[in-house]
Design a protein around this motif. Structure first.
Motif, PDB file in Angstrom:
ATOM      1  N   GLY A   1       0.784  -1.228   0.000  1.00 51.79           N
ATOM      2  CA  GLY A   1       0.000   0.000   0.000  1.00 51.79           C
ATOM      3  C   GLY A   1       0.814   1.273   0.000  1.00 51.79           C
ATOM      4  O   GLY A   1       0.253   2.362   0.156  1.00 51.79           O
TER       5      GLY A   1
ATOM      6  N   ARG B   1       2.682   4.228  -1.750  1.00 50.88           N
ATOM      7  CA  ARG B   1       2.621   4.888  -3.050  1.00 50.88           C
ATOM      8  C   ARG B   1       4.005   5.358  -3.497  1.00 50.88           C
ATOM      9  O   ARG B   1       4.951   5.383  -2.713  1.00 50.88           O
ATOM     10  CB  ARG B   1       1.668   6.091  -2.972  1.00 50.88           C
ATOM     11  CG  ARG B   1       0.234   5.712  -2.643  1.00 50.88           C
ATOM     12  CD  ARG B   1      -0.568   6.937  -2.298  1.00 50.88           C
ATOM     13  NE  ARG B   1      -1.990   6.654  -2.163  1.00 50.88           N
ATOM     14  CZ  ARG B   1      -2.840   7.412  -1.485  1.00 50.88           C
ATOM     15  NH1 ARG B   1      -2.402   8.511  -0.886  1.00 50.88           N
ATOM     16  NH2 ARG B   1      -4.116   7.082  -1.415  1.00 50.88           N
TER      17      ARG B   1
ATOM     18  N   ALA C   1      -1.613   4.265   1.111  1.00 55.59           N
ATOM     19  CA  ALA C   1      -3.041   4.308   0.791  1.00 55.59           C
ATOM     20  C   ALA C   1      -3.886   4.202   2.048  1.00 55.59           C
ATOM     21  O   ALA C   1      -4.989   4.733   2.106  1.00 55.59           O
ATOM     22  CB  ALA C   1      -3.394   3.169  -0.178  1.00 55.59           C
TER      23      ALA C   1
ATOM     24  N   ARG D   1      -8.219   0.971  -5.248  1.00 55.70           N
ATOM     25  CA  ARG D   1      -9.536   1.301  -4.694  1.00 55.70           C
ATOM     26  C   ARG D   1     -10.636   0.531  -5.418  1.00 55.70           C
ATOM     27  O   ARG D   1     -10.642   0.427  -6.645  1.00 55.70           O
ATOM     28  CB  ARG D   1      -9.798   2.798  -4.797  1.00 55.70           C
ATOM     29  CG  ARG D   1      -8.793   3.652  -4.047  1.00 55.70           C
ATOM     30  CD  ARG D   1      -9.156   5.115  -4.093  1.00 55.70           C
ATOM     31  NE  ARG D   1     -10.364   5.395  -3.322  1.00 55.70           N
ATOM     32  CZ  ARG D   1     -10.897   6.614  -3.182  1.00 55.70           C
ATOM     33  NH1 ARG D   1     -10.324   7.660  -3.777  1.00 55.70           N
ATOM     34  NH2 ARG D   1     -11.983   6.790  -2.465  1.00 55.70           N
TER      35      ARG D   1
END
Length: 335
Positions: free
Chosen positions: A85, A87, A93, A128
């Protein structure tokens, strides 16, 4: 406390003598990414040969990180991934990631700060889904905190989880239907009518799709409750003597003033495995725990005493193998 330590040590020594031949443990050698200085591992789950583990670092200021690892039983190694997760800009995230396995076996992650659900691509990237376990449009039976735990997918767009009221309120086993945006209760989780808020009822819940049942183990009470998804009780399993002192609730550190019972819970489709301490957190590195194996009807199938070091987390690989975290290393436990 001294009497408690003597009792725990007696159980440990007796258990080692009686069960030494039934359990073996091997420390796993780490490859891939090195582990940082870990303060706590807060959750572990296994899917196939993949371990998902959530942890807090010594200097992480409460942020939780998620990594995946491949377990290789042939040479007792575990290959660690980079942080999931993260970035390209260095931000994450989710700063409160909680992994779960979807009904088709895919890895999913829910953010415990806002209930957003992510898919996982390329092993570590969060994508997402534009879905939330619950949000401002959800139909809820009463106000709920967005902090959720013990999330399991039961069918496409349907989940069970532990939810709680805000501001230290009560906690419930709950269902969420993303198709109708409806959240409902299965049953309240509390050890007694006198203890209603979630804090003295803290613990962990697991779910068997095969049996369509849930089990909740209390951390501060020696009880594991098994019930179906309609809330009907199946059995209450007692694995020790009551030790909780309600007077300690007046203290900010009441959890450290009490003995801890089930500190982690894991499962397969046919069994529940409870990691039981029977001592306070400050004494956890002095005594070996007990692992209880219980079927989904509430029958205690076995107890394993001969763990040669402390354990803080466990996750079931299958009915004969667990992986554990001893505070410094991952260990493979053959039952």
């Amino acid at each position: 406390m001294k009497l408690l330590q003597i009792m725990a040590l007696t159980l440990f020594m007796t258990g080692c003598a009686n069960a030494q031949s039934t359990t073996t443990t091997v420390k796993l050698e780490i490859s891939g990414e090195p582990l940082p200085a870990i303060r706590h591992v807060t959750d572990m789950k296994v899917s196939g040969d993949t371990l998902l583990f959530v942890f807090e670092c010594e200097d992480g200021y409460g942020q939780r990180l998620l990594r995946r690892a491949i377990i290789d039983n042939s040479d007792n190694t575990i290959k660690i991934s980079p942080d999931m997760g993260k970035r390209e800009d260095g931000y994450y995230a989710s700063y409160m990631p909680y992994p779960f396995i979807s009904d088709n076996g895919a890895i999913r992650v829910i953010s415990q700060d806002d209930c957003e659900i992510f898919a996982v691509e390329n092993d570590t990237a969060f994508v997402r889904t534009r879905q939330y376990l619950m949000d401002g449009n959800s139909i809820v039976p009463f106000p709920l905190s967005q902090y959720v735990q013990d999330v399991y997918m039961t069918n496409p767009d349907r989940y069970v989880f532990i939810g709680r009221e805000p501001n230290g309120g009560r906690q419930y086993a709950m269902t969420a239907d993303l198709g109708t945006s409806k959240v409902d209760t299965i049953r309240q989780i509390n050890i007694s009518p006198e203890l209603q808020t979630w804090m003295p009822n803290a613990g962990e819940m697991v779910y068997s799709g095969k049996h369509n049942r849930l089990a909740f183990a209390y951390k501060l009470h020696p009880v594991i409750e098994i019930f179906d998804t309609d809330g009907k009780p199946i059995k209450s399993v007692r694995i020790g003597e009551d030790t909780f002192d309600p007077k300690t609730l007046e203290e900010g550190d009441f959890e450290t003033l009490n003995s801890l019972h089930t500190v982690d819970l894991t499962f397969t489709s046919d069994y529940i495995y409870a990691l039981h301490w029977g001592c306070g957190y400050s004494d956890a590195d002095k005594y070996a725990p007990t692992i209880y194996k219980i079927d989904w009807n509430g029958n205690v199938i076995d107890r394993y005493f001969n763990i040669p070091y402390p354990l803080y987390r466990i996750a079931a690989i299958d009915d004969t193998q667990l992986i554990g975290w001893n505070g410094k290393e991952f260990v493979l436990i053959q039952l």
